[in-house]
Design a protein around this motif. Sequence first.
Motif, mmCIF file in Angstrom:
data_model
loop_
_atom_site.group_PDB
_atom_site.id
_atom_site.type_symbol
_atom_site.label_atom_id
_atom_site.label_comp_id
_atom_site.label_asym_id
_atom_site.label_seq_id
_atom_site.Cartn_x
_atom_site.Cartn_y
_atom_site.Cartn_z
ATOM 1 N N ASN A 146 0.976 -1.217 -0.021
ATOM 2 C CA ASN A 146 -0.127 -0.111 -0.064
ATOM 3 C C ASN A 146 0.691 1.211 -0.051
ATOM 4 O OD1 ASN A 146 -1.258 2.466 1.132
ATOM 5 N ND2 ASN A 146 -3.217 0.686 1.301
ATOM 6 N N ILE A 147 1.018 1.968 -1.177
ATOM 7 C CA ILE A 147 1.616 3.164 -1.127
ATOM 8 C C ILE A 147 1.447 4.338 -0.120
ATOM 9 C CG2 ILE A 147 2.489 2.934 -3.681
ATOM 10 C CD1 ILE A 147 0.298 5.077 -4.300
ATOM 11 N N PHE A 148 0.101 4.176 0.194
ATOM 12 C CA PHE A 148 -0.345 5.398 1.037
ATOM 13 C C PHE A 148 0.369 4.952 2.496
ATOM 14 C CE2 PHE A 148 -3.384 5.995 -2.162
ATOM 15 C CZ PHE A 148 -3.504 7.127 -2.145
ATOM 16 N N LEU A 149 0.188 3.694 2.998
ATOM 17 C CA LEU A 149 0.856 3.325 4.039
ATOM 18 C C LEU A 149 2.559 3.487 4.247
ATOM 19 C CD1 LEU A 149 -0.019 1.992 6.837
ATOM 20 C CD2 LEU A 149 0.668 -0.436 5.801
ATOM 21 N N ASN A 150 2.826 3.233 2.964
ATOM 22 C CA ASN A 150 4.325 3.246 2.860
ATOM 23 C C ASN A 150 4.959 4.823 3.150
ATOM 24 O OD1 ASN A 150 4.317 0.719 2.255
ATOM 25 N ND2 ASN A 150 5.031 1.084 0.125
ATOM 26 N N LYS A 151 3.830 5.568 2.583
ATOM 27 C CA LYS A 151 4.231 7.162 2.678
ATOM 28 C C LYS A 151 4.011 7.663 4.292
ATOM 29 C CE LYS A 151 4.676 11.383 0.803
ATOM 30 N NZ LYS A 151 6.031 11.707 1.124
ATOM 31 N N LEU A 152 2.965 6.934 4.830
ATOM 32 C CA LEU A 152 2.856 7.399 6.274
ATOM 33 C C LEU A 152 4.127 7.067 7.123
ATOM 34 C CD1 LEU A 152 0.835 7.879 8.948
ATOM 35 C CD2 LEU A 152 0.112 5.533 8.760
ATOM 36 N N PHE A 153 4.684 6.149 6.553
ATOM 37 C CA PHE A 153 5.849 5.373 7.368
ATOM 38 C C PHE A 153 6.886 6.481 7.076
ATOM 39 C CE2 PHE A 153 9.790 3.204 7.733
ATOM 40 C CZ PHE A 153 9.864 2.538 8.952
ATOM 41 N N ALA A 154 7.145 6.889 5.849
ATOM 42 C CA ALA A 154 8.316 7.709 5.205
ATOM 43 C C ALA A 154 7.950 9.034 6.085
ATOM 44 C CB ALA A 154 8.258 8.023 3.891
ATOM 45 N N ASN A 155 6.772 9.543 6.098
ATOM 46 C CA ASN A 155 6.437 10.900 6.581
ATOM 47 C C ASN A 155 6.921 10.875 8.141
ATOM 48 O OD1 ASN A 155 5.630 11.750 4.232
ATOM 49 N ND2 ASN A 155 3.582 11.900 4.834
ATOM 50 N N THR A 156 6.593 9.467 8.787
ATOM 51 C CA THR A 156 6.885 9.496 10.209
ATOM 52 C C THR A 156 8.671 9.539 10.422
ATOM 53 O OG1 THR A 156 5.222 8.407 10.792
ATOM 54 C CG2 THR A 156 6.711 8.104 12.550
ATOM 55 N N ILE A 157 9.312 9.053 9.452
ATOM 56 C CA ILE A 157 10.646 9.011 9.687
ATOM 57 C C ILE A 157 11.074 10.530 9.592
ATOM 58 C CG2 ILE A 157 12.621 8.650 8.481
ATOM 59 C CD1 ILE A 157 11.802 6.036 9.828
ATOM 60 N N ALA B 188 7.996 4.231 19.090
ATOM 61 C CA ALA B 188 8.091 4.344 17.552
ATOM 62 C C ALA B 188 9.523 4.760 17.090
ATOM 63 C CB ALA B 188 7.054 5.298 16.864
ATOM 64 N N ALA B 189 10.035 5.990 17.816
ATOM 65 C CA ALA B 189 10.998 6.450 17.673
ATOM 66 C C ALA B 189 12.100 5.375 17.974
ATOM 67 C CB ALA B 189 11.393 7.575 18.618
ATOM 68 N N SER B 190 12.113 4.569 18.787
ATOM 69 C CA SER B 190 13.275 3.721 19.131
ATOM 70 C C SER B 190 13.163 2.364 18.187
ATOM 71 C CB SER B 190 12.758 3.042 20.728
ATOM 72 O OG SER B 190 11.857 2.168 20.708
ATOM 73 N N TYR B 191 12.257 2.203 17.560
ATOM 74 C CA TYR B 191 12.247 1.294 16.346
ATOM 75 C C TYR B 191 12.947 2.010 15.117
ATOM 76 C CZ TYR B 191 8.841 -1.664 18.978
ATOM 77 O OH TYR B 191 8.260 -2.328 20.136
ATOM 78 N N ASN B 192 12.607 2.985 14.901
ATOM 79 C CA ASN B 192 12.895 4.137 13.664
ATOM 80 C C ASN B 192 14.423 4.293 13.741
ATOM 81 O OD1 ASN B 192 10.157 4.223 12.603
ATOM 82 N ND2 ASN B 192 10.081 6.146 13.503
ATOM 83 N N VAL C 261 3.312 4.091 13.926
ATOM 84 C CA VAL C 261 4.112 3.247 13.153
ATOM 85 C C VAL C 261 4.598 2.189 14.121
ATOM 86 C CG1 VAL C 261 5.214 5.110 11.702
ATOM 87 C CG2 VAL C 261 6.503 4.293 13.450
ATOM 88 N N ASP C 262 4.632 2.209 15.418
ATOM 89 C CA ASP C 262 4.838 1.170 16.550
ATOM 90 C C ASP C 262 3.875 -0.127 16.176
ATOM 91 O OD1 ASP C 262 2.819 1.129 18.563
ATOM 92 O OD2 ASP C 262 3.834 3.012 19.356
ATOM 93 N N PHE C 263 2.663 0.304 15.651
ATOM 94 C CA PHE C 263 1.417 -0.810 15.315
ATOM 95 C C PHE C 263 2.066 -1.412 14.170
ATOM 96 C CE2 PHE C 263 -2.166 -2.131 12.964
ATOM 97 C CZ PHE C 263 -2.904 -2.840 14.174
ATOM 98 N N ILE C 264 2.638 -0.690 13.136
ATOM 99 C CA ILE C 264 3.089 -1.010 11.809
ATOM 100 C C ILE C 264 4.027 -2.093 12.029
ATOM 101 C CG2 ILE C 264 4.044 -0.565 9.635
ATOM 102 C CD1 ILE C 264 2.376 2.157 9.701
ATOM 103 N N TYR C 265 5.035 -1.652 12.820
ATOM 104 C CA TYR C 265 6.248 -2.837 13.097
ATOM 105 C C TYR C 265 5.479 -4.124 13.715
ATOM 106 C CZ TYR C 265 9.953 0.700 12.144
ATOM 107 O OH TYR C 265 10.874 1.407 11.755
ATOM 108 N N GLU C 266 4.640 -3.976 14.806
ATOM 109 C CA GLU C 266 4.518 -4.800 15.631
ATOM 110 C C GLU C 266 3.505 -5.779 15.240
ATOM 111 O OE1 GLU C 266 3.571 -3.108 19.547
ATOM 112 O OE2 GLU C 266 5.760 -2.771 20.169
#
Length: 733
Positions: A313-324, A357-361, A641-646
């Motif tokens: 899902n490109i939107f989800l990928n963008k959400l992740f990138a925006n968080t970074i 989330a910060a500690s995973y990124n 994004v912690d939900f996304i990883y976990e």
Amino acid sequence: MDSIYRARWITTDMSPDDYSARMFQRTVKFNKKVIKAVFHVTALGLYEAYVNDKHVGKNFRFLPGWTHYTRRVQYQSFDVTNLIKKDEAILEVHVARGWFSGHISGECIRMPLALVCALDVVFQDGTKDFYISMANDSWKAAKTKVVFSDIYDGEIYDDRLELHDFQPVKIAHGYNPNDLVKHQGEYVKEQEILPALRLITSPKNERIIDFGQNLTGYVKFTVKGKKGQKFALSHAEILDNEGNFYTDNLRKAKQYVEYISNGRMSTYSPHFSFQGFRYIRLDEWPDNVKLEDVKAVVVHSDMKRTGYFESSNIFLNKLFANTIWSQKGNFLDVPTDCPQRDERLGWTGDAQVFAKAASYNFDVKKFFTKWLADLSLSQGANGAVPVVIPIRYSYTGVSSAWGDAATIIPFQMYLTYGDKKILESQYESMVSWVDYIKNSSDNPYIWNNGNHYGDWLALDVPFGTYKGKTDINLISTAYYANSVNILRKTSRILKKNQKVISYYEKLYSNIIKAFNETFWQNDKLLTDTQTAYVLALHFHLLYEDRINTAVLNLVRKLHEFNDKISTGFLGTPYILHVLADNGYAALAYQLLLEREYPSWIYPITKGATTIWEHWDNIKPDGTFWSKDMNSFNHYAYGAVVDFIYEKVAGIRIDETDPGFKNIIFKPIVLKECGLTYAKATIKTKNGDISAYWKIDGNKILYNFEVPKKSTASIYLSNSYNVGPGTYEYIEQL
Ligand code: BGC
């Protein structure tokens, strides 16, 4: 002990309204050959140090970093042996107000900037000497080319100024050398350079450059102007609905940079100020702008990137990138709410919700270890944790969920990195925060007084209201319980004596009892909001026989809101976890991938490149939320994004064996989840962990990587306990 402890803090005469930088200079002559020289230096303000005209520590920006300055100031030590020429060292340090005494420090502070430094040398004959800052003729001060400098407002640099009108230095009274500590945090560095993408002429006829990404840092440009010619630019995150440059949301922060040419070709970027921006407006610039001469420099703490994610899902990928990007933009020596308007402060609540989330990124162990040390030092004698760290004198309030950064962040660092040291060093701070709550409330088990931010920016209140609807006492007591729970676990982990452990066990069960008796009435929580159920369920506060009803109530509240989230800062980080943990994973996925307002992905449909402060910074009709509180780079909602990883990729921490020593792999793959594959990697000190799944027809293929020194528990239809290696499974969908 380094000789800097023998040096004196020096300053020079300056009016309180003077925002120019000052340089302090001394020439040291040696009559023997120097074989080693180390320069120890720090300032109250920001500094750049030079030895024999060479910038030392050039890669490090915004030294000496931001700490609770009245309690401790970091100093840096540079080996300058190679810079000593002709048995001479000209020591020169430029100092500007920065975080210490610029506008960011609060209206009531107008302390003069100050310097302390020492040069330690070893001679060829084995003897040693040191040269320290002091108020005698050997040191002198002068103005510099930085004629104005402020973190919020920017910088004015007059490159014509050459002559120095030297003034004497004097002792900076009230500053104590015992406050010095060796550098503890991550250094801030220039990290990336982004090209200027396009030049726009706005309807108002402004010349605007777009860098294509909202970022934190500054613009670096190369120009050749006539002597005295100005190159001036303003910074903004966004253009308004008509396409004009929009700065109202910066409030009082000017974010203005001006370079005055000396007639020669020069490359310039601000020395002591950073900006949050995607666009710049050329306020004064010759007609022929060459885009290749103007670049955006991304600046942040030098944390190692550890976390990666991609999916179908490109939107989800963008959400992740925006968080970074929002993490990069707001981890500049301290974790800030936002990098652009007149705040940029270490808001504890924001840091607390985002810490996992910060500690995973990124590897943020060192970054948070330093900030937490300042948190401890900022606590009142009664344990009160101020809402911003380092403390700012106009923000001395205390709020539940904000102050709980004192317990939540050290515990999260322990879970992510598996090192008990952070619990040891923060234990006293955690204890005193819990004591503070207990002592400040009328009832030892319900936190029922004080001023709190609540479920900040939730959507369950009339438009324009900041505090969400969820009952403040309910929120405060829920966080109180959570902090006591953390302390109860920490006391066991640190093997405190039984009396201490029992004290927290008992306190915890009394709070749980009081919570159930006070806030649960007629099969509902008081108040009946998404966030109330999310907190009660996520912190495991409800009696067993109430859990199902609470979950159904949460789902009902979501349905009442058209299956959308209405949570603010406090409910948002946990809502998807709570749904997925209680049998509603499909609903969690639906919320995660929702594109309509309000949702995480909605801002992306409006062009977001970072996480927004509000669900509706830009409303569906294109207008802005308001100008007083509208940051486009606020990481708090990026906690998702912690939900996304976990849960999406399925990499989880095992609390009984933290630091990913034992990894739990437990992805949630549903036909209706809308994703066909997901992959995440987290780099740990044991090696790289990765989880991948893919839906192939009616099958799911899984691939998990367990690094060399780790083990894993894999939960699919069956469960497996495995050692290091790569594991593949195929299951029916
Ligand atoms: C900040 C927030 C912060 C809040 C306190 C704001 O001005 O930007 O992110 O947590 O104040 O409620």
